[in-house]
Write an enzyme that holds these catalytic residues in place. Structure first.
Site, mmCIF file in Angstrom:
data_model
loop_
_atom_site.group_PDB
_atom_site.id
_atom_site.type_symbol
_atom_site.label_atom_id
_atom_site.label_comp_id
_atom_site.label_asym_id
_atom_site.label_seq_id
_atom_site.Cartn_x
_atom_site.Cartn_y
_atom_site.Cartn_z
ATOM 1 C CB SER A 56 -0.918 0.007 1.233
ATOM 2 O OG SER A 56 -0.159 -0.057 2.428
ATOM 3 C CG HIS A 103 -3.004 -0.674 -2.630
ATOM 4 N ND1 HIS A 103 -3.258 0.644 -2.331
ATOM 5 C CD2 HIS A 103 -3.248 -1.372 -1.491
ATOM 6 C CE1 HIS A 103 -3.637 0.747 -1.073
ATOM 7 N NE2 HIS A 103 -3.638 -0.464 -0.549
ATOM 8 C CD GLU A 140 -3.841 3.431 -4.942
ATOM 9 O OE1 GLU A 140 -3.697 4.643 -5.097
ATOM 10 O OE2 GLU A 140 -3.344 2.809 -3.975
ATOM 11 C CG ASN A 160 -2.808 3.897 1.914
ATOM 12 O OD1 ASN A 160 -3.950 4.044 2.330
ATOM 13 N ND2 ASN A 160 -2.232 2.718 1.845
#
Length: 291
Positions: A119, A140, A152, A190
């Protein structure tokens, strides 16, 4: 190459979720973990989650049974040798992931792809630990994998077009929508989400509000489905800290400095929901704020 066999390294929350959606997409799955108890727990979790989906009418009992039968487990990386793609879903620590990459790469067939569910960690650096950086990509998934629609996709410096296109097609086959990120620390989700959580921890640390007030404010004031401290507990405070450390070290900006309270909770082993305590105490029937 058509992807028909998916290998997953790690049988934790993310690994079992990826196995879940892959099996439902009629792909053969081999899930590897060194801990046999974790493998058993993962299978129980998958069955429980699929049972709930069957009760909601999302698919039939026969489809659940067929999906469960597609999932095989092992403690041996060598059992991934026939997989078309291997997705690493181990702990969010760069050296652990690199060690896995170095160990699994020579065991795979030459055309096999490798993806990491990291991540936050550089895909280019992880790819360099393999024997096939051109066939390596970041994939991800969001947590919980069976419910969250986004994946992702992150290309490393060497990732080729065929790898990207095949993995994007795989994500779509799993029922996911993809968003492509450049290989910067923490990528898109993130990069935005974890600083918000970190700021919520600072808000608690500085006494601006207590846990209940902070989470209520963001649920009702910003229309978030859960408050940032509750979300941090759900993600895992150890994971939150690891991502913030990647941001702080990778971007060299003080605004990403992990809150000392977050560091202290992780040092105490208060990782959140999975540990039974974080910003909430989960020992009873209802979570109770700890501050």
């Amino acid at each position: 190459m058509t992807i028909e066999k998916v290998g997953i390294i790690g049988a934790g929350q993310m690994g079992n979720g990826i196995a879940h959606v892959s099996a439902l997409a009629k792909l053969d799955v081999k899930m590897v973990d060194t801990n046999p108890a974790q493998l058993n727990k993962a299978l129980e979790t998958i069955r429980g989650n699929m049972n709930r989906q069957v009760k909601r009418g999302m698919f039939s009992q026969a489809e659940e049974d067929a999906a469960i039968n597609r999932i095989k487990v092992s403690q041996n990386l060598a059992d991934l040798k026939d997989c078309d793609i291997v997705i690493e879903a181990a702990t969010e620590k760069e050296e652990v992931k690199k060690e896995i990459m170095r160990a699994v790469s020579p065991l795979l067939k030459p055309e096999a792809l490798i993806a990491s569910n990291t991540s936050s960690i550089s895909i280019t650096r992880l790819a360099a630990a393999t024997d096939r950086p051109q066939k390596f990509i970041g994939m991800h998934f969001m947590n919980p994998v069976p419910l969250m629609k986004l994946v992702e996709l992150i290309r490393g410096l060497a990732t080729d077009d065929d790898t990207f296109n095949q993995v994007r097609e795989l994500a779509e086959k799993l029922g996911k929508t993809t968003a492509t990120s450049e290989d910067f620390p923490a990528f898109i989700v993130n990069r935005i989400l974890l600083p918000m959580i970190n700021e919520a921890v600072y808000t608690l640390y500085e006494g601006v509000g207590n846990v209940e007030a902070i989470d209520t404010a963001m649920r009702l004031g910003a229309n978030h489905p859960m408050g940032p401290l509750e979300l941090a507990d759900f993600i895992g405070l150890d994971v939150c800290l690891a991502v913030m450390q990647v941001l702080y070290e990778g971007l060299a900006d003080s605004k990403y400095r992990p809150c000392p309270l977050l560091v202290k909770y992780v040092e105490a082993g208060w990782y959140g929901k999975k540990a039974g305590r974080g910003f909430y105490d989960y020992s009873g029937e209802t979570p109770i704020p700890t501050r």
